[in-house]
Design a protein around this motif. Structure first.
Motif, PDB file in Angstrom:
ATOM      1  N   UNK A 206    -101.562  47.069  26.227  1.00 49.14           N
ATOM      2  CA  UNK A 206    -101.604  47.504  24.829  1.00 49.14           C
ATOM      3  C   UNK A 206    -100.298  47.085  24.140  1.00 49.14           C
ATOM      4  N   UNK A 207     -99.167  47.411  24.787  1.00 51.64           N
ATOM      5  CA  UNK A 207     -97.870  46.893  24.318  1.00 51.64           C
ATOM      6  C   UNK A 207     -97.219  46.159  25.490  1.00 51.64           C
ATOM      7  N   UNK A 208     -96.675  44.971  25.214  1.00 53.18           N
ATOM      8  CA  UNK A 208     -96.009  44.214  26.273  1.00 53.18           C
ATOM      9  C   UNK A 208     -94.630  44.802  26.562  1.00 53.18           C
ATOM     10  N   UNK A 209     -93.987  45.316  25.519  1.00 55.65           N
ATOM     11  CA  UNK A 209     -92.619  45.845  25.629  1.00 55.65           C
ATOM     12  C   UNK A 209     -92.690  47.366  25.442  1.00 55.65           C
ATOM     13  N   UNK A 210     -92.290  48.073  26.496  1.00 55.22           N
ATOM     14  CA  UNK A 210     -92.325  49.542  26.472  1.00 55.22           C
ATOM     15  C   UNK A 210     -90.934  50.055  26.883  1.00 55.22           C
ATOM     16  N   UNK A 211     -90.374  50.952  26.067  1.00 61.96           N
ATOM     17  CA  UNK A 211     -89.009  51.468  26.346  1.00 61.96           C
ATOM     18  C   UNK A 211     -88.042  50.292  26.547  1.00 61.96           C
ATOM     19  N   UNK A 212     -87.365  50.245  27.706  1.00 62.82           N
ATOM     20  CA  UNK A 212     -86.404  49.140  27.914  1.00 62.82           C
ATOM     21  C   UNK A 212     -86.951  48.112  28.899  1.00 62.82           C
ATOM     22  N   UNK A 213     -88.249  47.841  28.790  1.00 63.75           N
ATOM     23  CA  UNK A 213     -88.866  46.912  29.735  1.00 63.75           C
ATOM     24  C   UNK A 213     -89.953  46.086  29.048  1.00 63.75           C
ATOM     25  N   UNK A 214     -89.909  44.788  29.262  1.00 62.51           N
ATOM     26  CA  UNK A 214     -90.975  43.939  28.712  1.00 62.51           C
ATOM     27  C   UNK A 214     -91.692  43.240  29.871  1.00 62.51           C
ATOM     28  N   UNK A 215     -93.012  43.169  29.779  1.00 62.17           N
ATOM     29  CA  UNK A 215     -93.793  42.450  30.790  1.00 62.17           C
ATOM     30  C   UNK A 215     -94.003  41.018  30.310  1.00 62.17           C
ATOM     31  N   UNK A 216     -93.639  40.056  31.151  1.00 66.64           N
ATOM     32  CA  UNK A 216     -93.838  38.637  30.819  1.00 66.64           C
ATOM     33  C   UNK A 216     -94.609  37.993  31.963  1.00 66.64           C
ATOM     34  N   UNK A 217     -95.636  37.220  31.622  1.00 67.22           N
ATOM     35  CA  UNK A 217     -96.451  36.572  32.648  1.00 67.22           C
ATOM     36  C   UNK A 217     -97.694  37.397  32.917  1.00 67.22           C
ATOM     37  N   UNK A 218     -98.218  37.251  34.121  1.00 68.14           N
ATOM     38  CA  UNK A 218     -99.476  37.918  34.464  1.00 68.14           C
ATOM     39  C   UNK A 218     -99.344  39.435  34.398  1.00 68.14           C
ATOM     40  N   UNK A 219     -98.135  39.952  34.539  1.00 70.27           N
ATOM     41  CA  UNK A 219     -97.926  41.399  34.445  1.00 70.27           C
ATOM     42  C   UNK A 219     -98.300  41.906  33.058  1.00 70.27           C
ATOM     43  N   UNK A 220     -98.152  41.061  32.055  1.00 72.04           N
ATOM     44  CA  UNK A 220     -98.531  41.457  30.695  1.00 72.04           C
ATOM     45  C   UNK A 220    -100.010  41.195  30.439  1.00 72.04           C
ATOM     46  N   UNK A 221    -100.477  40.034  30.871  1.00 75.44           N
ATOM     47  CA  UNK A 221    -101.890  39.747  30.636  1.00 75.44           C
ATOM     48  C   UNK A 221    -102.218  38.295  30.889  1.00 75.44           C
ATOM     49  N   UNK A 222    -103.504  38.011  30.814  1.00 76.92           N
ATOM     50  CA  UNK A 222    -103.993  36.675  31.123  1.00 76.92           C
ATOM     51  C   UNK A 222    -105.369  36.537  30.492  1.00 76.92           C
ATOM     52  N   UNK A 223    -105.666  35.364  29.914  1.00 78.56           N
ATOM     53  CA  UNK A 223    -107.005  35.232  29.339  1.00 78.56           C
ATOM     54  C   UNK A 223    -107.986  34.576  30.308  1.00 78.56           C
TER      55      UNK A 223
END
Ligand code: FAD
Length: 517
Positions: free
Chosen positions: A334-351
């Motif tokens: 829903x959000x890639x960046x939460x508090x002091x952490x951002x998810x980049x790559x497959x941890x965030x999502x993939x189409x």
């Protein structure tokens, strides 16, 4: 202040993030990568799209040097096979449309149809791919010098104003190794260990990660690059995941690495996507092997059936190759960046891998992180975070729409899998856009309205190539003088023939670079 960043995960996303942050901030920000010895990186993800050059350019990397080490080749297009009907082929090239009297050449093509191949009539790259041409001559000059403009600046994705004509295929494991060395030589700290716990402070902000053998690793900011596990953002911070599965059913893949004799086979400068009964097979030619795999929907094929389909497709060359079965999580945080952490790559999502967007999403995430880098004061960071999250969500949602178009517009409806692609729910807004596109091919004003990496010419190429959407000539073109369009089609044909004649083959180019006879 945010002076230290901890990147958890050392796959393509982890090392691209760490090296980019290091290139951006130098020793003003300490970057540490914590990478598990036990959990392997995915090891697929070997085709890119043309904006990837901004990443290498930003790091100041010499193309010939890293390409040699990573067994890389050039990619000028995606070649689609059997998506309309068996035996049918078309290219989606990295080449913007020529414009004639204010209309893209593909619009004129629908009106005039000089031949049955819109791609060869409208783009140079389609002929170059068929001829297996290299986009560079042996002296390393590019086939069209005008593309070289702007290379001296460290540009980013959203600033690029030319459509660069190629991307790369590379060995993902070798690239991760190359970037590890590059990063560590420039001061990136590297901890080879498992993260066994993510520890929050009393505000719910990540304080540190605990490793199995190296104690606690503290940071002001964390980047979750743990792949589909999403250890920080989903497992620890509990950010909800929005599944795209209702729109994009492919949720599995089986991959093989196949050694082949490229001198004999040649190296087509394109990723090939071949439609199959429950999905599609990718073929990525590297300098010494093929990266290949079948992306499929588990609702329509079992892993055994998928592996059998892939092996039958490849023939005896794949007999000794070990299959890597992968389960894919399709959708986004829903959000890639939460508090002091951002998810980049497959941890965030993939189409899904069609159109090779995984690494593009990573690159976009990193660039946006640098542009919105936090200061460590919540009243400021909340706005930077919101800006980032809005942009990241638009990119993913736009990609979802472009991917869905491939299946919906495909001419195939010969089994349950392909029939279902025509009746599956469409993302919001797409149904209306599809109606417009049947009357007027997509332009910049009628595609998904936010940046997602693709321009309207890509939509036109997919619609014309897939063949399943009824498309009619734009009425006004019948009332215009088409002399200039006729001249342009002839020019494309002449220029393509001259290029194919002059350019070395992609195999010749890389054999020369590798010092082979
Ligand atoms: P991973 O490669 O999974 O890396 C995760 C990292 O996290 C690993 O280093 C692992 O060791 C580490 N880790 C996990 N848990 C822990 C822990 N507890 N402690 C420490 N470290 C941990 N993209 C493209 O651009 N082009 C393509 O052609 C393409 N094809 C694809 C085909 C398939 C079938 C799939 C599934 C994806 C494809 N992608 C493609 C996407 C691409 O593979 C990924 O975007 C890319 O590999 C990045 O992966 P990652 O780094 O996010 O995750």
């Amino acid at each position: 202040m945010v002076d230290s960043v901890v990147v958890v995960g050392g796959g393509t996303a982890g090392w691209m993030t760490a090296t980019y942050l290091n290139a951006a901030f130098g020793d003003r920000v300490t970057v540490t990568v914590v990478e598990s010895k036990n959990v392997p990186a995915l090891g697929v993800g070997e085709a890119t799209f043309s904006t990837i050059r901004h990443f290498f350019n930003y790091l100041g990397l010499n193309e010939q040097e890293w390409m040699l080490e990573c067994h890389a080749t050039y990619k000028l297009a995606v070649r689609f096979e059997d998506w309309n009907k068996p035996g049918d082929t078309f290219y989606h090239p990295f080449e913007r449309n020529r414009v004639v009297d204010g209309f893209p050449l593909t619009d004129w093509w629908v009106q005039k149809k000089p031949t049955e191949r819109f791609d060869k009539d409208s783009f140079l790259i389609a002929s170059m791919c068929d001829a297996q041409s290299s986009p560079r001559y042996l002296d390393n000059s590019l086939f069209d010098g005008t593309f070289e403009r702007g290379e001296e600046h460290r540009t980013t994705l959203t600033e690029q104003n030319t459509q660069f004509p190629y991307a790369y295929h590379f060995d993902a494991a070798l690239l991760a190794k190359f970037l590890t060395r590059y990063g560590v030589e420039r001061g990136v700290q590297h901890v080879l260990d498992d993260v066994v716990d993510v520890v929050l402070d009393d505000q719910g902000v990540i304080d540190h990660v605990r490793t199995r053998e190296h104690g606690d690793v503290h940071g002001d900011f964390f980047v979750d690059c743990t792949g589909f596990r999403s250890l920080l953002v989903h497992q620890t911070l509990k950010e909800p995941f929005i599944s795209f599965q209702d729109h994009l059913p492919n949720d599995s893949a089986v991959a093989l690495r196949v050694p082949v004799d490229m001198a004999e086979r040649g190296i087509r400068p394109a990723t090939t996507a071949t439609a199959k009964d429950a999905g599609w097979i990718w073929t990525i030619p590297l300098f010494e092997r093929l990266g290949t795999g079948y992306v499929y929907a588990s609702e329509y094929a079992t892993p055994e059936e998928a592996e059998r389909t892939l092996r039958e497709f490849l023939g005896p060359v794949a007999d000794n190759a070990t299959a890597n079965h992968i389960r894919m999580r399709i959708g986004r945080s829903e959000r890639a960046w939460v508090k002091n952490c951002v998810a980049i790559g497959l941890s965030n999502g993939f189409v899904e891998p069609l159109e090779s967007t995984g690494i593009f999403i990573i690159q976009n995430g990193i660039e946006q992180l640098v542009k919105n880098f936090p200061v460590g004061r919540e009243e400021t960071d909340v706005h930077l975070r919101d800006t980032y999250n809005r942009h990241a969500a638009h990119v993913m949602d736009g990609l979802r729409e472009f991917m869905v178009l491939h299946w919906y517009a495909s001419g195939r409806a010969d089994n349950r899998y392909w029939k279902d692609t025509k009746t599956r729910a469409l993302p919001d807004g797409l149904a209306e856009r599809l109606e417009q596109w049947k009357v007027k091919l997509p332009d910049q004003d009628s595609i998904y309205p936010h940046y997602h990496g693709f321009e309207s010419y890509s939509y036109r190429a997919i619609i014309l190539g897939m063949g399943g959407l009824p498309v009619q000539p734009l009425p006004v073109l019948g009332k215009l003088d088409s002399t200039a369009a006729d001249r342009e089609f002839q020019l494309v044909a002449d220029q393509a023939a001259a290029l194919v004649e002059k350019l070395p083959s992609q195999y010749e180019y890389f054999a020369h670079l590798h010092g082979l006879p």
